[in-house]
Design a protein around this motif. Structure first.
Motif, PDB file in Angstrom:
ATOM      1  N   LEU A 199      -5.662  -1.604  -2.806  1.00 13.82           N
ATOM      2  CA  LEU A 199      -6.232  -2.671  -1.331  1.00 13.82           C
ATOM      3  C   LEU A 199      -7.377  -3.266  -1.756  1.00 13.82           C
ATOM      4  O   LEU A 199      -7.687  -4.437  -1.106  1.00 13.82           O
ATOM      5  N   SER A 200      -8.553  -2.600  -1.886  1.00 17.12           N
ATOM      6  CA  SER A 200     -10.531  -3.305  -2.266  1.00 17.12           C
ATOM      7  C   SER A 200     -10.669  -3.642  -1.035  1.00 17.12           C
ATOM      8  O   SER A 200     -10.994  -4.826  -1.218  1.00 17.12           O
ATOM      9  N   GLY A 201     -10.345  -2.837   0.138  1.00 15.74           N
ATOM     10  CA  GLY A 201     -10.742  -3.126   1.082  1.00 15.74           C
ATOM     11  C   GLY A 201     -10.139  -4.276   2.744  1.00 15.74           C
ATOM     12  O   GLY A 201     -10.138  -4.604   3.157  1.00 15.74           O
ATOM     13  N   ARG A 202      -8.769  -5.014   1.559  1.00 18.10           N
ATOM     14  CA  ARG A 202      -7.962  -5.377   2.365  1.00 18.10           C
ATOM     15  C   ARG A 202      -7.018  -4.703   3.262  1.00 18.10           C
ATOM     16  O   ARG A 202      -6.993  -3.234   3.223  1.00 18.10           O
ATOM     17  N   ARG A 203      -5.417  -5.489   3.852  1.00 18.66           N
ATOM     18  CA  ARG A 203      -5.141  -4.096   4.842  1.00 18.66           C
ATOM     19  C   ARG A 203      -3.701  -4.445   4.331  1.00 18.66           C
ATOM     20  O   ARG A 203      -3.530  -5.351   3.717  1.00 18.66           O
ATOM     21  N   LEU A 204      -2.742  -3.259   4.977  1.00 22.91           N
ATOM     22  CA  LEU A 204      -1.196  -3.282   4.388  1.00 22.91           C
ATOM     23  C   LEU A 204      -0.751  -3.834   4.974  1.00 22.91           C
ATOM     24  O   LEU A 204      -0.603  -4.011   7.013  1.00 22.91           O
ATOM     25  N   ASP A 205       0.245  -4.689   5.289  1.00 18.68           N
ATOM     26  CA  ASP A 205       0.913  -5.677   5.877  1.00 18.68           C
ATOM     27  C   ASP A 205       2.268  -5.259   5.989  1.00 18.68           C
ATOM     28  O   ASP A 205       3.315  -5.191   7.481  1.00 18.68           O
ATOM     29  N   VAL A 206       2.618  -3.875   4.927  1.00 18.17           N
ATOM     30  CA  VAL A 206       4.464  -4.057   4.666  1.00 18.17           C
ATOM     31  C   VAL A 206       4.408  -2.394   4.890  1.00 18.17           C
ATOM     32  O   VAL A 206       4.034  -2.169   2.671  1.00 18.17           O
ATOM     33  N   LEU A 207       5.093  -1.632   5.190  1.00 15.96           N
ATOM     34  CA  LEU A 207       5.699  -0.608   4.685  1.00 15.96           C
ATOM     35  C   LEU A 207       6.714   0.334   4.561  1.00 15.96           C
ATOM     36  O   LEU A 207       7.514  -0.678   5.657  1.00 15.96           O
ATOM     37  N   VAL A 208       7.637  -0.234   3.269  1.00 15.30           N
ATOM     38  CA  VAL A 208       8.886   0.319   3.432  1.00 15.30           C
ATOM     39  C   VAL A 208       9.149   1.419   2.775  1.00 15.30           C
ATOM     40  O   VAL A 208       8.662   2.117   0.958  1.00 15.30           O
ATOM     41  N   ASN A 209       9.505   2.814   3.467  1.00 14.14           N
ATOM     42  CA  ASN A 209       9.997   4.276   3.132  1.00 14.14           C
ATOM     43  C   ASN A 209      11.507   3.838   2.990  1.00 14.14           C
ATOM     44  O   ASN A 209      11.715   3.863   3.572  1.00 14.14           O
ATOM     45  N   ASN A 210      11.675   3.594   1.598  1.00 13.10           N
ATOM     46  CA  ASN A 210      13.030   3.429   0.692  1.00 13.10           C
ATOM     47  C   ASN A 210      12.533   4.923   0.072  1.00 13.10           C
ATOM     48  O   ASN A 210      13.807   5.423   0.101  1.00 13.10           O
TER      49      ASN A 210
END
Length: 252
Positions: free
Chosen positions: A81-92
């Motif tokens: 991410l290098s300091g960015r935010r995560l937008d979507v988490l898919v628990n597959n």
């Protein structure tokens, strides 16, 4: 299904080295997202997924269901991410059914619970600080939760827990405009499990009990996940979306 541009968004898809997870990664990337492709053991498969999405992302390798699993994922994700935010988490990612109660074992049961329930729960916990407000959490459940299949009792129990987690976290995280939903596939044929459906008569039997008259594909499920990950799904939360083509809806 309309899915608007997801440029500048980052998604993490667990178990994305093959099967439904790979299809989800490909669909999100096609919408413009950068994808963190998680794998357990199949590094080559994960790298192939990354290649198939044009290198739009990075690979994360970590076994789930073991001590320190969430830490390993978060550490590698943070680097990508290098300091960015995560937008979507898919628990597959998930462990497969362990059989009927008569042949199940404590070890197999505990493994199912660790991979299918504990891992996504604590992965969400650890990722909440980096998950963007207005983000998306999507977990892959199963139609096994609404069917009485004795060969999948413990597996269905784990997916039932995921669906309960989905509803309760949707309530808790709504204040941050984070939506939490689940998708429940039915019989879904992919390149990873195609041999199963070669069993004589199996595909025909399943199709005969499916309202839409065919087996599902990874792409069918991925389209639903992509919609739930999109801005268009901003008013949908706490839901389990059946993506089975109507498997076992009633008497055919």
């Amino acid at each position: 299904m309309i899915v608007s541009n997801m440029n500048d968004r980052v998604a993490l898809v667990t178990g994305a080295s093959r099967g439904i997870g790979r299809a989800i990664a490909e669909r999100l990337a096609a919408a413009g997202a950068e994808v963190a492709v998680h794998y357990n053991q199949d590094k080559a498969g994960a790298e192939e997924t990354l290649e198939r999405i044009g290198g739009r992302g990075f690979v994360i390798g970590a076994e789930l269901g073991v001590p320190g699993d969430a830490d390993a994922v978060v550490e590698q994700l943070a680097a990508g991410l290098s300091g960015r935010r995560l937008d979507v988490l898919v628990n597959n990612a998930a462990a497969p059914p362990a059989g009927p109660i008569g042949t199940d074992s404590v070890e197999a049961f505990d493994r199912l619970m660790a991979v299918n329930v504990r891992a996504p729960y604590f992965l969400i916990q650890r990722l909440l600080p980096v998950l963007a407000d207005g983000g998306r959490i999507i977990s892959v459940s199963s139609v096994a939760t609404r069917m009485a299949n004795p060969t999948q009792t413990s597996f269905a129990m784990t997916k039932g827990a995921v669906e309960t987690m989905t509803r309760t976290l949707a309530q808790e995280l709504g204040r941050r405009s984070i939506t939490v939903n689940a998708v429940a596939p039915g019989a879904t044929r992919t390149e990873a499990n195609g041999a199963i459906f070669e069993t004589p008569g199996l595909s025909e039997l399943i199709v005969s009990h499916t309202a839409l008259g065919r087996l599902g594909s990874g792409e069918d499920v991925a389209e639903v996940v992509a919609f739930l990950a999109s801005p268009e799904a901003r008013w949908i939360t706490g839901q389990v979306v059946d993506a089975s083509g109507g498997l076992h809806l009633g008497v055919g």
